[in-house]
Write a protein that holds these residues in place. Structure first.
Motif, PDB file in Angstrom:
ATOM      1  N   THR A 255      76.351   0.202  39.398  1.00 56.28           N
ATOM      2  CA  THR A 255      75.966  -0.820  40.387  1.00 56.28           C
ATOM      3  C   THR A 255      75.996  -2.205  39.766  1.00 56.28           C
ATOM      4  N   ALA A 256      75.452  -2.286  38.523  1.00 58.15           N
ATOM      5  CA  ALA A 256      75.436  -3.584  37.850  1.00 58.15           C
ATOM      6  C   ALA A 256      76.857  -4.075  37.567  1.00 58.15           C
ATOM      7  N   LEU A 257      77.726  -3.144  37.142  1.00 59.41           N
ATOM      8  CA  LEU A 257      79.111  -3.535  36.884  1.00 59.41           C
ATOM      9  C   LEU A 257      79.794  -4.002  38.163  1.00 59.41           C
ATOM     10  N   THR A 258      79.485  -3.294  39.261  1.00 57.96           N
ATOM     11  CA  THR A 258      80.053  -3.716  40.550  1.00 57.96           C
ATOM     12  C   THR A 258      79.562  -5.106  40.928  1.00 57.96           C
ATOM     13  N   ARG A 259      78.254  -5.338  40.707  1.00 59.50           N
ATOM     14  CA  ARG A 259      77.699  -6.648  41.029  1.00 59.50           C
ATOM     15  C   ARG A 259      78.292  -7.731  40.128  1.00 59.50           C
ATOM     16  N   VAL A 260      78.465  -7.403  38.835  1.00 57.61           N
ATOM     17  CA  VAL A 260      79.052  -8.388  37.916  1.00 57.61           C
ATOM     18  C   VAL A 260      80.490  -8.694  38.314  1.00 57.61           C
ATOM     19  N   ARG A 261      81.228  -7.627  38.685  1.00 54.48           N
ATOM     20  CA  ARG A 261      82.611  -7.845  39.137  1.00 54.48           C
ATOM     21  C   ARG A 261      82.633  -8.721  40.388  1.00 54.48           C
ATOM     22  N   TYR A 262      81.712  -8.437  41.302  1.00 54.21           N
ATOM     23  CA  TYR A 262      81.637  -9.241  42.518  1.00 54.21           C
ATOM     24  C   TYR A 262      81.241 -10.680  42.184  1.00 54.21           C
ATOM     25  N   LEU A 263      80.322 -10.814  41.208  1.00 54.14           N
ATOM     26  CA  LEU A 263      79.887 -12.155  40.805  1.00 54.14           C
ATOM     27  C   LEU A 263      81.061 -12.974  40.289  1.00 54.14           C
ATOM     28  N   TRP A 264      81.854 -12.386  39.413  1.00 54.81           N
ATOM     29  CA  TRP A 264      82.974 -13.143  38.849  1.00 54.81           C
ATOM     30  C   TRP A 264      84.063 -13.401  39.891  1.00 54.81           C
ATOM     31  N   GLU A 265      84.232 -12.458  40.820  1.00 47.81           N
ATOM     32  CA  GLU A 265      85.189 -12.714  41.901  1.00 47.81           C
ATOM     33  C   GLU A 265      84.732 -13.890  42.759  1.00 47.81           C
ATOM     34  N   CYS A 266      83.432 -13.927  43.064  1.00 47.88           N
ATOM     35  CA  CYS A 266      82.906 -15.051  43.848  1.00 47.88           C
ATOM     36  C   CYS A 266      83.042 -16.358  43.078  1.00 47.88           C
ATOM     37  N   HIS A 267      82.741 -16.296  41.787  1.00 42.03           N
ATOM     38  CA  HIS A 267      82.859 -17.521  40.980  1.00 42.03           C
ATOM     39  C   HIS A 267      84.311 -17.990  40.934  1.00 42.03           C
ATOM     40  N   ALA A 268      85.211 -17.038  40.787  1.00 38.97           N
ATOM     41  CA  ALA A 268      86.633 -17.416  40.779  1.00 38.97           C
ATOM     42  C   ALA A 268      87.055 -18.013  42.118  1.00 38.97           C
ATOM     43  N   ARG A 269      86.506 -17.451  43.214  1.00 42.18           N
ATOM     44  CA  ARG A 269      86.844 -17.995  44.533  1.00 42.18           C
ATOM     45  C   ARG A 269      86.303 -19.414  44.694  1.00 42.18           C
ATOM     46  N   LEU A 270      85.067 -19.647  44.212  1.00 42.41           N
ATOM     47  CA  LEU A 270      84.486 -20.991  44.296  1.00 42.41           C
ATOM     48  C   LEU A 270      85.276 -21.972  43.434  1.00 42.41           C
ATOM     49  N   ALA A 271      85.638 -21.525  42.219  1.00 46.30           N
ATOM     50  CA  ALA A 271      86.431 -22.402  41.345  1.00 46.30           C
ATOM     51  C   ALA A 271      87.794 -22.705  41.973  1.00 46.30           C
ATOM     52  N   GLY A 272      88.375 -21.692  42.634  1.00 46.36           N
ATOM     53  CA  GLY A 272      89.651 -21.934  43.315  1.00 46.36           C
ATOM     54  C   GLY A 272      89.525 -22.947  44.427  1.00 46.36           C
ATOM     55  N   LEU A 273      88.420 -22.895  45.164  1.00 48.86           N
ATOM     56  CA  LEU A 273      88.202 -23.886  46.221  1.00 48.86           C
ATOM     57  C   LEU A 273      88.104 -25.294  45.643  1.00 48.86           C
ATOM     58  N   VAL A 274      87.404 -25.406  44.512  1.00 46.50           N
ATOM     59  CA  VAL A 274      87.269 -26.726  43.880  1.00 46.50           C
ATOM     60  C   VAL A 274      88.635 -27.248  43.457  1.00 46.50           C
ATOM     61  N   LEU A 275      89.425 -26.368  42.837  1.00 44.74           N
ATOM     62  CA  LEU A 275      90.738 -26.805  42.360  1.00 44.74           C
ATOM     63  C   LEU A 275      91.708 -27.085  43.501  1.00 44.74           C
ATOM     64  N   ASP A 276      91.488 -26.417  44.645  1.00 47.31           N
ATOM     65  CA  ASP A 276      92.365 -26.647  45.798  1.00 47.31           C
ATOM     66  C   ASP A 276      91.997 -27.901  46.574  1.00 47.31           C
ATOM     67  N   GLY A 277      90.941 -28.576  46.145  1.00 44.52           N
ATOM     68  CA  GLY A 277      90.557 -29.825  46.802  1.00 44.52           C
ATOM     69  C   GLY A 277      89.682 -29.640  48.018  1.00 44.52           C
ATOM     70  N   ALA A 278      88.979 -28.493  48.125  1.00 43.53           N
ATOM     71  CA  ALA A 278      88.101 -28.269  49.271  1.00 43.53           C
ATOM     72  C   ALA A 278      86.939 -29.255  49.231  1.00 43.53           C
ATOM     73  N   GLY A 279      86.371 -29.513  50.394  1.00 44.08           N
ATOM     74  CA  GLY A 279      85.242 -30.410  50.489  1.00 44.08           C
ATOM     75  C   GLY A 279      83.937 -29.719  50.155  1.00 44.08           C
ATOM     76  N   LEU A 280      82.873 -30.518  50.088  1.00 46.33           N
ATOM     77  CA  LEU A 280      81.569 -29.992  49.732  1.00 46.33           C
ATOM     78  C   LEU A 280      81.073 -29.003  50.785  1.00 46.33           C
ATOM     79  N   ALA A 281      81.337 -29.275  52.056  1.00 49.61           N
ATOM     80  CA  ALA A 281      80.886 -28.375  53.124  1.00 49.61           C
ATOM     81  C   ALA A 281      81.554 -27.005  53.001  1.00 49.61           C
ATOM     82  N   THR A 282      82.853 -26.997  52.713  1.00 47.01           N
ATOM     83  CA  THR A 282      83.572 -25.722  52.550  1.00 47.01           C
ATOM     84  C   THR A 282      83.017 -24.923  51.391  1.00 47.01           C
ATOM     85  N   LEU A 283      82.772 -25.604  50.280  1.00 41.14           N
ATOM     86  CA  LEU A 283      82.215 -24.932  49.102  1.00 41.14           C
ATOM     87  C   LEU A 283      80.820 -24.393  49.403  1.00 41.14           C
ATOM     88  N   ALA A 284      80.013 -25.149  50.131  1.00 40.29           N
ATOM     89  CA  ALA A 284      78.663 -24.701  50.468  1.00 40.29           C
ATOM     90  C   ALA A 284      78.709 -23.468  51.369  1.00 40.29           C
TER      91      ALA A 284
END
Length: 650
Positions: A255-284
């Motif tokens: 379960t913890a590994l699944t959560r960690v994998r999900y955590l890094w996927e979410c972080h990667a998605r957020l970082a991708g939004l930042v690099l793609d030029g998304a606005g603050l509202a989209t990131l929020a």
């Protein structure tokens, strides 16, 4: 010789009869009958003595055979018990089996088993054959009762009549059970394991009797087997518990590994939004979706930059304390309920905070994701700041062109605004901000970032920051600018605002009005405040370039005029008469030729329409000015209507 032979033959016949009875396994009564017949037949003493000797020997052989059979039966039963004890049982099931076999194997009226605790105390765990509920769970004191003595001596201990045996240290609890069960003869054998004991096995009868060595040995053998089986069951149960714990640990780990994998996927998605030029509202919104909650982003001054939904009511004092704690610890902290606060940091610079209202308690990985989301927001703010700084000169030049060449908005200028993502055909307001002290450089840097975030333009003129921002409410825009810039600089900021401008050609005019509002604010000793044409009242009317009298009248007494028009009342005339009579309802009633109560009711209605403060000097002056302008406008309109038209030249 004949008599001697006859006697020998008779003796042989008697011995043969005894052997026949022994071979037939005849009961004891058959031997007694044989002796009685010999006595009745007048058998001579020598023959009778031989027969008696033969019967005694037969009885001895019969008793030995009976004991041998009993031992064989006991040994068979013991082997069967040992076999049963090798089967997998839980501890309670095993203990019930041991007490049941002890009772049946030795024919006890009652059997029970006690277990010892690590501190030396003991208690009755299982019982068989009881007639009351007093035995199960009975606490056994150390040093009293047969079980304690048997464990201390590591050998069997028994009593033919327990309650009347003064050689035993009695305990009230044990005696009460023995008395309630009507027990007399009791035996206890230790459950030996190496140099220690696990407990004791008991057998008891409801009659006074002595226990034979065979019974004692058999019960002791059963106890030894039970101790081995009990230890095995304990080890098996311990192993089963360890296996269960390992399985649970494996599940938690997965379960913890699944959560960690999900955590890094979410972080990667957020970082991708930042690099793609998304606005603050989209990131929020992406962060709120990942954490299943409502997210609010605030700047260092506490102003809300964006929010994804409705947060529960928050205690701002608690939020301030939590923000300080989060900034000090550089990690998210929990407020009341499921509300969390995470600091948005760039090195040592405070960029604001994230407030999350989660729909469910956050796991450790969720809290870590919230911290990573704060880092992503910080990265986005730094990127926006850098972008604003890079595009700052371009924005400045565009705003300068709009202010200096208001009537030269050509296709080239239109293309420049389009590339910058600014639509000047939409309504825009102008805010002119003047920091009251300190250096202008920090304020200019903030203005570049603010204009970029709001989709507007920024410039610097005459020592003031000029912001062209999309919107229609100039006053609200001025208050937002002041509310964000003043805490950043640490001192007051004076702001003047005007607008909206309906197109590029009106930006210069609106800017001039905003400057006049700022100058009027300074002249009225209002440095550090905000001023717009609407807030300045009739002063704003005088400062306005288009002198929009109609708008001024509507903003001042519009509700009263609308009420009169809809209901054919005379509230406007009553206002005029009230001020003309020096604020006297009685004199106003005389001028209107109505009862004073009628004037009072009309004044109450005016209060409902204009608010409680309409009679205060400032607002009263505004109302009187609006009434005079309305009356003057009506007179001028009437004059224009009555003037003769000039003759048309043929």
């Amino acid at each position: 010789m004949g008599e001697i032979g006859t006697r020998d033959g008779d003796a042989a016949d008697g011995v043969l009869a005894v052997l026949e009875l022994l071979a037939k396994e005849a009961p004891q009564s058959a031997y007694d009958t044989l002796l009685d017949e010999a006595h009745g037949a007048g058998t001579d003493p020598d023959r009778l003595a031989g027969l008696t000797r033969a019967v005694a020997l037969a009885r001895s052989v019969r008793a030995s055979a009976s004991r041998r059979k009993q031992r064989e039966a006991a040994l068979t039963a013991l082997v069967d018990t040992a076999h049963d004890l090798t089967s997998p049982y839980d501890i309670d099931g095993l203990l019930r089996l041991i007490t049941r076999r002890a009772r049946r194997l030795l024919g006890f009226d009652m059997a029970w088993l006690s277990l010892s605790r690590p501190d030396g105390s003991a208690y009755v765990r299982t019982s068989e054959g009881e007639t009351t509920a007093l035995n199960i769970g009975l606490e056994l004191r150390t040093g009293s009762g047969l079980g304690s003595i048997a464990q201390q001596r590591r050998s069997p201990v028994w009593s033919a009549d327990y309650l009347n045996d003064d050689t035993i240290v009695h305990a009230p609890g044990i005696d009460a059970v023995v008395r309630a069960e009507s027990l007399h003869a009791i035996i206890a054998v230790p459950l030996r394991r190496g140099d220690s004991t696990l407990g004791a096995l008991y057998g008891a009868d409801r009659r006074v009797r002595r226990f034979t060595p065979d019974e004692i040995g058999l019960l002791l053998s059963l106890a030894d087997l039970a101790a081995v089986a009990l230890e095995k069951a304990r080890l098996l149960e311990q192993t089963r518990d360890e296996v269960t714990e390992l399985a649970a640990f494996g599940t938690r780990t997965n379960t913890a590994l699944t959560r960690v994998r999900y955590l890094w996927e979410c972080h990667a998605r957020l970082a991708g939004l930042v690099l793609d030029g998304a606005g603050l509202a989209t990131l929020a919104h992406a962060t709120a979706d990942a954490l299943d909650g409502v997210l609010q982003v605030r700047d260092p001054g506490g102003r809300v930059l964006t929010v994804t939904g409705e947060l529960p009511e928050l205690d701002e004092e608690s939020v301030t304390k939590a923000a300080l704690q989060a900034l000090t610890g550089r990690r998210p902290v929990r407020l009341s309920g499921e509300v969390w606060l995470a600091p948005v940091l760039a090195g040592a610079e405070d960029l604001g905070v994230l407030l999350l209202s989660a729909s469910a308690p956050l796991a450790e990985e969720d809290v870590r994701l919230l911290g990573l989301a704060a880092q992503s927001v910080a990265s986005l703010m730094l990127i926006q700041r850098g972008t604003a700084a890079a595009e700052g000169p371009v924005h400045d030049e565009l705003l300068a062109d709009l202010l200096e060449r208001p009537h030269s908005f050509d296709l080239r200028l239109s293309e420049r605004t389009r590339r910058l993502g600014i639509d000047l055909d939409r309504p825009h307001v102008v805010v002119v901000a003047r920091p009251e002290g300190g250096e202008l450089g920090r304020a200019v840097a903030w203005a570049s970032s603010y204009a970029y975030r709001m989709g507007g333009l920024k410039g610097v003129r005459r020592g003031c920051i000029v912001l062209l921002l999309p919107g229609t409410d100039a006053s609200a825009a001025a208050h937002r600018v002041s509310g964000e810039l003043s805490p950043l600089l640490g001192h007051a900021v004076s702001t003047g605002a005007a607008g909206p401008a309906g197109g590029p050609g009106e930006v210069a005019r609106v800017y001039a009005e905003a400057v006049r509002c700022l100058d009027a604010l300074t002249a009225l000793d209002g440095a550090g405040g905000t001023a717009s044409l609407r807030e300045l009242g009739f002063v704003g009317l005088l400062l306005s370039a288009d002198h929009d009298v109609e708008a001024y009248i509507a903003s001042t007494i519009g509700p009263v005029l609308e009420y009169d028009a809809d209901r054919l009342t005379d509230l406007t005339r009553t206002l005029d008469a009230y001020f003309a009579s020096g604020g006297s309802p009685t004199h106003a009633a005389e001028a209107l030729h109505v009862h004073p109560n009628t004037v009072s009711r009309r004044l109450e209605r005016i209060t409902e329409l204009l608010g409680e403060g309409w009679q205060k000097p400032g607002q009263a002056l505004e109302i009187q000015m609006a009434l005079r302008l309305r009356k003057t406008r009506a007179v001028l309109h009437a004059r224009r209507s009555t003037q003769p038209h000039a003759p048309t030249t043929p």
